[in-house]
Design a protein around this motif. Structure first.
Motif, short mmCIF file in Angstrom:
data_model
loop_
_atom_site.label_atom_id
_atom_site.label_comp_id
_atom_site.label_asym_id
_atom_site.label_seq_id
_atom_site.Cartn_x
_atom_site.Cartn_y
_atom_site.Cartn_z
N TRP A 1 45.39 37.54 54.93
CA TRP A 1 44.12 37.74 54.23
C TRP A 1 43.51 36.38 53.86
N CYS A 2 42.20 36.35 53.68
CA CYS A 2 41.50 35.13 53.27
C CYS A 2 42.04 34.70 51.89
N CYS B 1 41.33 36.80 48.52
CA CYS B 1 41.10 38.23 48.76
C CYS B 1 41.83 39.07 47.70
N ASP C 1 43.19 41.81 47.93
CA ASP C 1 44.29 42.62 48.44
C ASP C 1 45.67 42.00 48.16
N CYS D 1 41.26 45.08 57.03
CA CYS D 1 42.04 44.02 56.37
C CYS D 1 43.04 44.66 55.41
N ASN E 1 36.13 47.42 48.57
CA ASN E 1 35.35 46.18 48.45
C ASN E 1 33.90 46.41 48.90
N GLY F 1 35.36 44.59 55.80
CA GLY F 1 35.74 43.18 55.88
C GLY F 1 36.18 42.78 57.28
N CYS G 1 36.13 41.42 48.25
CA CYS G 1 36.13 40.72 49.54
C CYS G 1 35.38 39.41 49.29
N VAL G 2 36.14 38.35 49.08
CA VAL G 2 35.50 37.09 48.66
C VAL G 2 34.72 36.45 49.81
N THR G 3 34.98 36.89 51.04
CA THR G 3 34.30 36.27 52.18
C THR G 3 32.92 36.90 52.43
N PHE G 4 32.86 38.22 52.46
CA PHE G 4 31.58 38.85 52.78
C PHE G 4 30.82 39.33 51.55
S1 SF4 Z 1 37.39 39.47 55.11
FE1 SF4 Z 1 37.30 40.15 52.98
S2 SF4 Z 1 38.68 41.96 52.86
FE2 SF4 Z 1 39.16 40.80 54.75
S3 SF4 Z 1 40.84 39.43 54.18
FE3 SF4 Z 1 38.91 38.28 53.97
S4 SF4 Z 1 38.34 38.55 51.80
FE4 SF4 Z 1 39.86 40.13 52.27
#
Ligand code: SF4
Ligand SMILES: Cc1ncc(C[n+]2csc(CCOP(=O)(O)OP(=O)(O)O)c2C)c(N)n1
Length: 279
Positions: free
Chosen positions: A24-25, A28, A30, A59, A129, A133, A208-211
């Protein structure tokens, strides 16, 4: 002579981690859900081999491979069908089904309704989230209608799905909302969910810290539910429909008997039926 008490092995959350390192990022939500599951299983002193974690695709659904329990990383949206079948075949196992809002409420939406209705004694953990993701940020059924993104310019304009209320209306026997940023609180809720008979549904707000980097602010928005759980589904639904979506806690504990498959009650297969279909 007084018999010696049986020693129960004392386990820690990390005893439920597999050797596979999560991909995972960083940041995240999770990761904390994985920790909370370990803490809950340790609090219940469950042996990893007596627990199965079943997931779909996403994810969040990778979580099945990150525990030392039995794991089944299934196909997209079908985790509840797998988990229900497993529980019917092996009622002795503690079955946790885990995944994301896309997996559970889009492609898996129909299974969600019918798992609630059938009420098998399993725990369903959705890391919500409000986005897909894994496939780079498409809106999911729980996304706000005005979420403006590269893949949904101007927002979808579509009313979000309300998983907790839909679970209640469909017959789930336990409904709770948790926040991944509070692993101890989430673990306590999971202990209650696993211990409660029937279908237990736990929505975990898991950023979801990325999106959806703005979800980092969920930490400042969540708060404990101001009331005790009720066993009245109508009251629980009314409360959930009118809360601010950040009430954390056990919101409903029902009294339904879980589904039990009674071995030996299936009627003999009537061979004449098969003959009737011979071409
Ligand atoms: S894309 Fe979003 S949900 Fe997927 S691992 Fe990265 S932070 Fe978590
Ligand atoms: C049948 C099928 N359709 C579509 C996909 C593509 N796909 C993979 S994961 C995913 C969505 C995952 O979203 P979610 O369940 O919310 O999990 P997250 O990645 O956000 O944790 C989709 C559409 C697939 N793998 N299989």
């Amino acid at each position: 002579m007084t018999p010696k008490p049986q020693s129960v092995p004392v386990r820690k959350a990390k005893d439920y981690n597999s050797d596979t390192k999560p991909v995972w990022c960083p940041g995240c939500g999770d990761y904390s859900v994985l920790l909370s599951i370990g803490k809950a299983l340790a609090a219940l002193s469950l042996n990893p081999e007596d627990v199965a974690v079943v997931s779909g695709i996403g994810c969040s659904s990778r979580i099945a491979g990150y525990t030392s329990c039995y794991g089944f990383h299934g196909v997209h949206g079908r985790a509840l069908a797998l988990g229900t079948g497993l529980k019917v075949a092996r009622p002795d196992l503690t079955v946790l089904v885990a995944g994301g809002d896309g997996d559970g409420f889009s492609i898996g939406g129909n299974h969600f309704l019918h798992a609630c209705r059938r009420n098998p004694d399993i725990t369903y953990i959705v890391m919500d989230n409000q986005v897909y993701g894994m496939t780079k940020g498409q809106p999911s059924p729980t996304t706000d209608p005005d979420w403006d993104s590269a893949l949904s310019p101007g927002g979808t304009g579509v009313t979000p799905f309300h998983p907790l209320v839909i679970a209640l209306a469909s017959g789930a026997n336990f409904v709770a909302r948790a926040f991944s940023g509070d692993p101890n609180g989430t673990a306590k809720i999971l202990v209650e969910a696993i211990s409660h008979p029937g279908f237990s549904f736990v929505q975990i707000l898991s950023p979801c810290v990325t999106f959806r980097p703005e979800q980092r602010h969920w930490r400042d928005q969540v708060h404990s539910a101001p009331v005790e759980p009720t066993d009245d589904p109508a009251r629980a639904a009314r409360r959930i429909m009118t809360d601010d979506s950040f009430n954390i806690g056990v919101l409903y504990k029902g009294l339904r008997d879980p589904y039990r498959h009674v071995v030996g009650t299936t009627r003999e297969f009537d061979a004449s039926l098969e003959r009737g279909f011979v071409l």
